[in-house]
Design a protein around this motif. Structure first.
Motif, PDB file in Angstrom:
ATOM      1  N   ARG A 254      22.162  37.643  53.837  1.00 35.90           N
ATOM      2  CA  ARG A 254      23.225  36.651  54.060  1.00 35.90           C
ATOM      3  C   ARG A 254      24.412  37.275  54.788  1.00 35.90           C
ATOM      4  N   PHE A 255      24.666  38.545  54.495  1.00 39.34           N
ATOM      5  CA  PHE A 255      25.892  39.185  54.945  1.00 39.34           C
ATOM      6  C   PHE A 255      25.602  40.097  56.130  1.00 39.34           C
ATOM      7  N   GLY A 256      26.566  40.251  56.992  1.00 36.50           N
ATOM      8  CA  GLY A 256      26.372  41.027  58.208  1.00 36.50           C
ATOM      9  C   GLY A 256      26.685  42.495  58.028  1.00 36.50           C
ATOM     10  N   SER A 257      27.341  43.059  59.033  1.00 34.88           N
ATOM     11  CA  SER A 257      27.594  44.496  59.051  1.00 34.88           C
ATOM     12  C   SER A 257      28.572  44.950  57.972  1.00 34.88           C
ATOM     13  N   ASP A 258      29.295  44.008  57.357  1.00 31.31           N
ATOM     14  CA  ASP A 258      30.245  44.379  56.304  1.00 31.31           C
ATOM     15  C   ASP A 258      29.602  44.496  54.925  1.00 31.31           C
ATOM     16  N   ALA A 259      28.320  44.193  54.800  1.00 29.95           N
ATOM     17  CA  ALA A 259      27.697  44.146  53.476  1.00 29.95           C
ATOM     18  C   ALA A 259      27.842  45.461  52.723  1.00 29.95           C
ATOM     19  N   ALA A 260      27.649  46.586  53.417  1.00 29.90           N
ATOM     20  CA  ALA A 260      27.682  47.882  52.729  1.00 29.90           C
ATOM     21  C   ALA A 260      29.077  48.221  52.214  1.00 29.90           C
ATOM     22  N   VAL A 261      30.111  48.021  53.037  1.00 28.15           N
ATOM     23  CA  VAL A 261      31.455  48.355  52.570  1.00 28.15           C
ATOM     24  C   VAL A 261      31.933  47.366  51.514  1.00 28.15           C
ATOM     25  N   LEU A 262      31.537  46.092  51.642  1.00 30.11           N
ATOM     26  CA  LEU A 262      31.894  45.117  50.602  1.00 30.11           C
ATOM     27  C   LEU A 262      31.194  45.458  49.289  1.00 30.11           C
ATOM     28  N   GLY A 263      29.921  45.835  49.383  1.00 32.33           N
ATOM     29  CA  GLY A 263      29.204  46.246  48.186  1.00 32.33           C
ATOM     30  C   GLY A 263      29.793  47.495  47.578  1.00 32.33           C
ATOM     31  N   ALA A 264      30.167  48.447  48.429  1.00 32.40           N
ATOM     32  CA  ALA A 264      30.800  49.667  47.926  1.00 32.40           C
ATOM     33  C   ALA A 264      32.087  49.340  47.185  1.00 32.40           C
ATOM     34  N   ALA A 265      32.893  48.462  47.768  1.00 29.78           N
ATOM     35  CA  ALA A 265      34.149  48.091  47.115  1.00 29.78           C
ATOM     36  C   ALA A 265      33.910  47.414  45.773  1.00 29.78           C
ATOM     37  N   SER A 266      32.841  46.621  45.676  1.00 29.57           N
ATOM     38  CA  SER A 266      32.567  45.913  44.416  1.00 29.57           C
ATOM     39  C   SER A 266      32.144  46.855  43.300  1.00 29.57           C
ATOM     40  N   LEU A 267      31.695  48.067  43.654  1.00 27.63           N
ATOM     41  CA  LEU A 267      31.237  49.012  42.631  1.00 27.63           C
ATOM     42  C   LEU A 267      32.335  49.376  41.641  1.00 27.63           C
ATOM     43  N   VAL A 268      33.574  49.347  42.083  1.00 28.21           N
ATOM     44  CA  VAL A 268      34.659  49.786  41.196  1.00 28.21           C
ATOM     45  C   VAL A 268      34.847  48.843  40.014  1.00 28.21           C
ATOM     46  N   ARG A 269      34.271  47.641  40.112  1.00 33.54           N
ATOM     47  CA  ARG A 269      34.378  46.679  39.010  1.00 33.54           C
ATOM     48  C   ARG A 269      33.066  46.498  38.243  1.00 33.54           C
ATOM     49  N   THR A 270      32.021  47.211  38.691  1.00 38.89           N
ATOM     50  CA  THR A 270      30.716  47.003  38.042  1.00 38.89           C
ATOM     51  C   THR A 270      30.067  48.271  37.531  1.00 38.89           C
ATOM     52  N   THR A 271      30.514  49.433  37.995  1.00 40.21           N
ATOM     53  CA  THR A 271      29.891  50.688  37.564  1.00 40.21           C
ATOM     54  C   THR A 271      30.941  51.662  37.059  1.00 40.21           C
ATOM     55  N   THR A 272      30.471  52.818  36.640  1.00 38.41           N
ATOM     56  CA  THR A 272      31.336  53.837  36.050  1.00 38.41           C
ATOM     57  C   THR A 272      32.369  54.345  37.053  1.00 38.41           C
ATOM     58  N   LEU A 273      33.613  54.494  36.572  1.00 39.95           N
ATOM     59  CA  LEU A 273      34.670  55.085  37.384  1.00 39.95           C
ATOM     60  C   LEU A 273      34.824  56.558  37.025  1.00 39.95           C
ATOM     61  N   HIS A 274      34.875  57.386  38.049  1.00 34.06           N
ATOM     62  CA  HIS A 274      35.093  58.821  37.862  1.00 34.06           C
ATOM     63  C   HIS A 274      36.508  59.125  38.298  1.00 34.06           C
ATOM     64  N   THR A 275      37.319  59.606  37.391  1.00 34.09           N
ATOM     65  CA  THR A 275      38.746  59.749  37.634  1.00 34.09           C
ATOM     66  C   THR A 275      39.125  61.212  37.899  1.00 34.09           C
TER      67      THR A 275
END
Length: 312
Positions: A290-311
């Motif tokens: 569904r998503f174009g060339s931005d899919a990877a960076v948008l998915g990467a950004a969404s990781l901060v709300r769905t996976t472990t954060l390393h501080t």
């Protein structure tokens, strides 16, 4: 470094999304609503080793950072998001396996970092668009073959982040062929761009430097080129059809550069896929992303709300 559950302390603040590939790093500043506010691209210093790559990732993040509260990274290789570690990788980035990606980037940026495999991250917007409790089967066919599986609305990571590596499932069409992982007979060996190109030469075609050359020859009537593309497409379609029977997905997505070579590939894949399906799935067909060339960076950004954060 410490790892925490992903939870934004400032929900309205933007996030940096990074897509790390073997040749380039894409960076984006992504607003909470998914709007891309800024972009930056730089070469990946792959031959210089993991320290140089981590430094380049940090520099790319700084190039777009305007008040970001965290960084999400979609990275090549087998990535365990819980530990933030690259657990396995090819030699595209020498020494990349074993890299503490989450901790290393958090130390360099001073921000919390979430990370995952690049294909799983790219599949994340597809999963979000399907809604709660969805099951998604996602494959990316390019230089290699990667994938992602989500069930019940959640991405499956598996032990050490290995889940979703669909290119390393056995394929009859690849019997006896060496795979990049060191085994033989895996899908990637016959269905990736390099696999199709090599198959073309084995079928008697003249030397080809890349898949696009094979596709151009097929369009001009080269029978060996057309057959190589069809074999790679059928192998992928059959494997996806079998997995669909096992998973019962709401959506099957085929992404990457190889499917873009045209109808010859897509038609062969779809026909092979449909031929494997059990009756309850008879109307299911693979689709493009569904998503174009931005899919990877948008998915990467969404990781901060769905996976472990390393501080830091």
């Amino acid at each position: 470094m410490r790892a925490t559950d992903a939870e934004s302390p400032t929900p309205s603040a933007p996030v940096v999304g990074l897509d790390l590939g073997g040749t380039k790093i894409d960076a984006a500043l992504v607003a909470a609503d998914g709007t891309v506010l800024d972009r930056h691209t730089r070469p990946t210093p792959a031959t210089e080793g993991p320290i140089a790559v981590l430094d380049a990732l940090a520099d790319a993040a700084r190039a777009v950072d305007r008040g970001a509260w965290a960084v999400g990274v979609a990275a090549a290789g087998v990535v365990d998001p819980r530990t933030g570690t690259v657990t396995a990788a090819t030699d595209i980035i020498p020494g990349w396996a074993g890299t503490a990606l989450g901790a290393g980037l958090a130390q360099r940026t001073g921000l919390p970092v979430a990370c995952d495999n690049d294909v799983r991250a790219t599949a994340a917007p597809e999963l979000a668009a399907l809604g709660d409790d969805a099951t998604l089967l996602f494959v990316a066919v390019g230089t290699g073959v990667g994938g992602a599986i989500a069930a019940g609305g959640r991405m499956v990571h598996g032990v050490a982040g290995i889940a979703g590596h669909l290119g390393h499932l056995p394929s009859p069409e690849a019997a006896g062929l060496p795979c990049s992982c060191g085994a033989t007979g895996h899908l990637e060996a016959v269905a990736s761009g390099t696999g199709i190109t090599a198959l073309y030469e084995r079928l008697g075609g003249s030397r080809a430097d890349r898949l696009q050359t094979v596709a151009e020859r097929a369009a001009a009537g080269d029978r060996e080129a057309a057959e190589a593309i069809a074999v790679g497409a059928r192998a992928t379609g059959r494997l996806l059809g079998g997995l669909a029977n096992a998973l019962g997905p709401d959506r099957v997505v085929v992404a990457g550069g190889v499917p873009r070579i045209g109808p010859l590939y897509w038609d062969a894949l779809t026909l092979a896929f449909a031929g494997e399906l059990m009756a309850p799935l008879r109307d299911l067909r693979p689709v493009g992303p569904r998503f174009g060339s931005d899919a990877a960076v948008l998915g990467a950004a969404s990781l901060v709300r769905t996976t472990t954060l390393h501080t830091p």
